[in-house]
Scaffold this motif. Structure first.
Motif, PDB file in Angstrom:
ATOM      1  N   UNK A  60       0.844  -1.199   0.000  1.00 48.63           N
ATOM      2  CA  UNK A  60       0.000   0.000   0.000  1.00 48.63           C
ATOM      3  C   UNK A  60       0.875   1.243   0.000  1.00 48.63           C
ATOM      4  N   UNK A  61       0.639   2.139  -0.962  1.00 43.25           N
ATOM      5  CA  UNK A  61       1.357   3.421  -1.048  1.00 43.25           C
ATOM      6  C   UNK A  61       0.328   4.546  -1.057  1.00 43.25           C
ATOM      7  N   UNK A  62       0.273   5.381  -0.025  1.00 43.36           N
ATOM      8  CA  UNK A  62      -0.747   6.440   0.035  1.00 43.36           C
ATOM      9  C   UNK A  62      -0.496   7.533  -1.003  1.00 43.36           C
ATOM     10  N   UNK A  63      -1.577   8.159  -1.431  1.00 40.93           N
ATOM     11  CA  UNK A  63      -1.465   9.303  -2.330  1.00 40.93           C
ATOM     12  C   UNK A  63      -0.866  10.490  -1.563  1.00 40.93           C
ATOM     13  N   UNK A  64      -0.013  11.246  -2.241  1.00 43.27           N
ATOM     14  CA  UNK A  64       0.597  12.415  -1.619  1.00 43.27           C
ATOM     15  C   UNK A  64      -0.089  13.709  -2.038  1.00 43.27           C
ATOM     16  N   UNK A  65      -0.820  13.655  -3.152  1.00 42.87           N
ATOM     17  CA  UNK A  65      -1.468  14.862  -3.679  1.00 42.87           C
ATOM     18  C   UNK A  65      -2.939  14.578  -3.945  1.00 42.87           C
ATOM     19  N   UNK A  66      -3.667  15.603  -4.352  1.00 45.88           N
ATOM     20  CA  UNK A  66      -5.085  15.446  -4.658  1.00 45.88           C
ATOM     21  C   UNK A  66      -5.259  14.374  -5.726  1.00 45.88           C
ATOM     22  N   UNK A  67      -6.247  13.513  -5.530  1.00 44.49           N
ATOM     23  CA  UNK A  67      -6.431  12.367  -6.413  1.00 44.49           C
ATOM     24  C   UNK A  67      -6.912  12.808  -7.791  1.00 44.49           C
ATOM     25  N   UNK A  68      -6.147  12.397  -8.801  1.00 43.10           N
ATOM     26  CA  UNK A  68      -6.480  12.639 -10.196  1.00 43.10           C
ATOM     27  C   UNK A  68      -5.791  11.538 -10.998  1.00 43.10           C
ATOM     28  N   UNK A  69      -5.973  11.579 -12.300  1.00 40.82           N
ATOM     29  CA  UNK A  69      -5.393  10.528 -13.138  1.00 40.82           C
ATOM     30  C   UNK A  69      -3.869  10.486 -13.020  1.00 40.82           C
ATOM     31  N   UNK A  70      -3.238  11.659 -13.039  1.00 36.64           N
ATOM     32  CA  UNK A  70      -1.779  11.710 -12.955  1.00 36.64           C
ATOM     33  C   UNK A  70      -1.277  11.164 -11.617  1.00 36.64           C
ATOM     34  N   UNK A  71      -1.983  11.502 -10.530  1.00 38.62           N
ATOM     35  CA  UNK A  71      -1.573  11.018  -9.210  1.00 38.62           C
ATOM     36  C   UNK A  71      -1.715   9.499  -9.127  1.00 38.62           C
ATOM     37  N   UNK A  72      -2.739   8.951  -9.762  1.00 40.28           N
ATOM     38  CA  UNK A  72      -2.892   7.503  -9.799  1.00 40.28           C
ATOM     39  C   UNK A  72      -1.688   6.841 -10.475  1.00 40.28           C
ATOM     40  N   UNK A  73      -1.333   7.357 -11.649  1.00 43.06           N
ATOM     41  CA  UNK A  73      -0.223   6.759 -12.405  1.00 43.06           C
ATOM     42  C   UNK A  73       1.097   6.892 -11.647  1.00 43.06           C
ATOM     43  N   UNK A  74       1.359   8.065 -11.096  1.00 44.22           N
ATOM     44  CA  UNK A  74       2.629   8.300 -10.413  1.00 44.22           C
ATOM     45  C   UNK A  74       2.749   7.445  -9.150  1.00 44.22           C
ATOM     46  N   UNK A  75       1.654   7.327  -8.399  1.00 45.78           N
ATOM     47  CA  UNK A  75       1.696   6.528  -7.170  1.00 45.78           C
ATOM     48  C   UNK A  75       1.834   5.048  -7.490  1.00 45.78           C
ATOM     49  N   UNK A  76       1.182   4.609  -8.563  1.00 42.04           N
ATOM     50  CA  UNK A  76       1.311   3.213  -8.964  1.00 42.04           C
ATOM     51  C   UNK A  76       2.760   2.888  -9.324  1.00 42.04           C
ATOM     52  N   UNK A  77       3.441   3.812  -9.988  1.00 44.21           N
ATOM     53  CA  UNK A  77       4.837   3.558 -10.349  1.00 44.21           C
ATOM     54  C   UNK A  77       5.726   3.512  -9.102  1.00 44.21           C
ATOM     55  N   UNK A  78       5.389   4.274  -8.081  1.00 45.48           N
ATOM     56  CA  UNK A  78       6.132   4.175  -6.820  1.00 45.48           C
ATOM     57  C   UNK A  78       5.991   2.763  -6.246  1.00 45.48           C
ATOM     58  N   UNK A  79       4.774   2.238  -6.304  1.00 49.50           N
ATOM     59  CA  UNK A  79       4.537   0.886  -5.797  1.00 49.50           C
ATOM     60  C   UNK A  79       5.285  -0.145  -6.629  1.00 49.50           C
ATOM     61  N   UNK A  80       5.250   0.008  -7.936  1.00 47.79           N
ATOM     62  CA  UNK A  80       5.936  -0.951  -8.804  1.00 47.79           C
ATOM     63  C   UNK A  80       7.436  -0.930  -8.578  1.00 47.79           C
ATOM     64  N   UNK A  81       7.987   0.256  -8.309  1.00 49.47           N
ATOM     65  CA  UNK A  81       9.425   0.355  -8.044  1.00 49.47           C
ATOM     66  C   UNK A  81       9.799  -0.349  -6.738  1.00 49.47           C
ATOM     67  N   UNK A  82       8.894  -0.283  -5.747  1.00 50.24           N
ATOM     68  CA  UNK A  82       9.140  -1.023  -4.502  1.00 50.24           C
ATOM     69  C   UNK A  82       9.138  -2.521  -4.779  1.00 50.24           C
TER      70      UNK A  82
END
Length: 275
Positions: free
Chosen positions: A136-158
């Motif tokens: 689980x990686x929490x969102x750091x910014x207001x939820x939008x399409x870009x935030x979804x993609x960026x947070x997902x890549x953080x998870x994938x990198x982990x």
């Protein structure tokens, strides 16, 4: 030339090319015993066991530099050490390939599930799910399409750092305590299902086993009307929400030519019947 073997003869005996022997000579791995005034290479029959061993070691994947270091100081101890070291390397390669095969099977299973869905779109159902372990990686910014993609890549990198691939699916987790508030996405974040558990991984979360009220939809997690409609259905059908909301992505936007702005997802809300 007498008892010498030509380069073509030596190559043929070992089922390799002339160019291979020329290269071995160039790097100092296996040199001819004689080179005549025309530059023709000749070998002795007593060299055959050495080239035979070089060919064997190369055929099992040992690097030429390691063979070169070994062959000049060869004894039983060094021969065993070289093979034992390479066996450890091969064992690691086999484990990596087995993991890769598992990742492929898991992704195929997810696609098969999406392909064979028989429930109607936007029609709530009750499904039973097993316990699931996720990162689980929490969102750091207001939820939008870009935030979804960026947070997902953080998870994938982990996952990558732990030698895993995102083969078991991903989505969004929305915290139960924020349902019905002005900021329903406070504390929400991306999850990726874990193909296996690594005790050294931080930010692991368990999605509990049990009954979930579910609905299939074309929409992103921030399209909150789907969530509100499912919550209303839960209340009307005498269920109560007992855990965090899972918005599971089944097929992402890469599958759609006409509309690449939404994913095919399933909302999953853990519930229990009110008695």
């Amino acid at each position: 030339m007498g008892n010498y073997l030509s380069i073509s003869e030596m190559a043929s005996i070992h089922s390799i090319s002339r160019q291979t022997l020329i290269y071995y000579d160039k790097i100092g791995l296996f040199k001819p015993v004689h080179i005549d005034e025309h530059g023709y290479r000749y070998y002795s029959a007593v060299q055959i066991p050495f080239l035979r061993e070089i060919c064997f070691l190369k055929s099992i994947g040992i690097k030429l530099n390691d063979i070169k270091d070994h062959i000049g100081n060869r004894n039983l101890t060094t021969a065993m050490s070289l093979l034992e070291f390479h066996q450890e390397f091969i064992d690691k390669e086999i484990n990596a390939l087995m993991n890769t095969r598992t990742f492929i099977q898991q992704r195929l299973m997810k696609y098969s599930e999406a392909k064979n869905i028989k429930s109607e779109l936007d029609k709530p159902i009750i499904e039973e799910f097993p316990e699931r372990h996720v990162l689980f990686i929490p969102f750091e910014n207001e939820l939008c399409r870009e935030e979804l993609h960026l947070t997902l890549m953080k998870a994938w990198n982990v996952l990558s750092k732990h030698e895993m691939l995102p083969s078991e699916g991903f989505g969004t987790v929305i915290l139960k305590n924020n349902l019905g508030t002005d900021d329903v996405f406070e504390g929400a974040g991306i999850y990726t299902s874990l193909p296996f558990i690594d005790p050294d991984m931080d930010n692991m979360m368990t999605l509990p086993a049990g009954q979930y009220a579910c609905v299939y939809k074309y929409g992103m997690p921030y399209n909150i009307e789907f969530l509100n409609e499912l919550i209303h259905w839960i209340s009307e059908n005498q269920y109560r929400i007992v855990g965090d909301v899972v918005d599971a992505c089944l097929l992402d936007t890469t599958f759609y030519e006409n509309d690449s702005s939404v994913d095919f997802c399933q909302l999953q809300i853990p519930v229990e019947k009110i008695t």
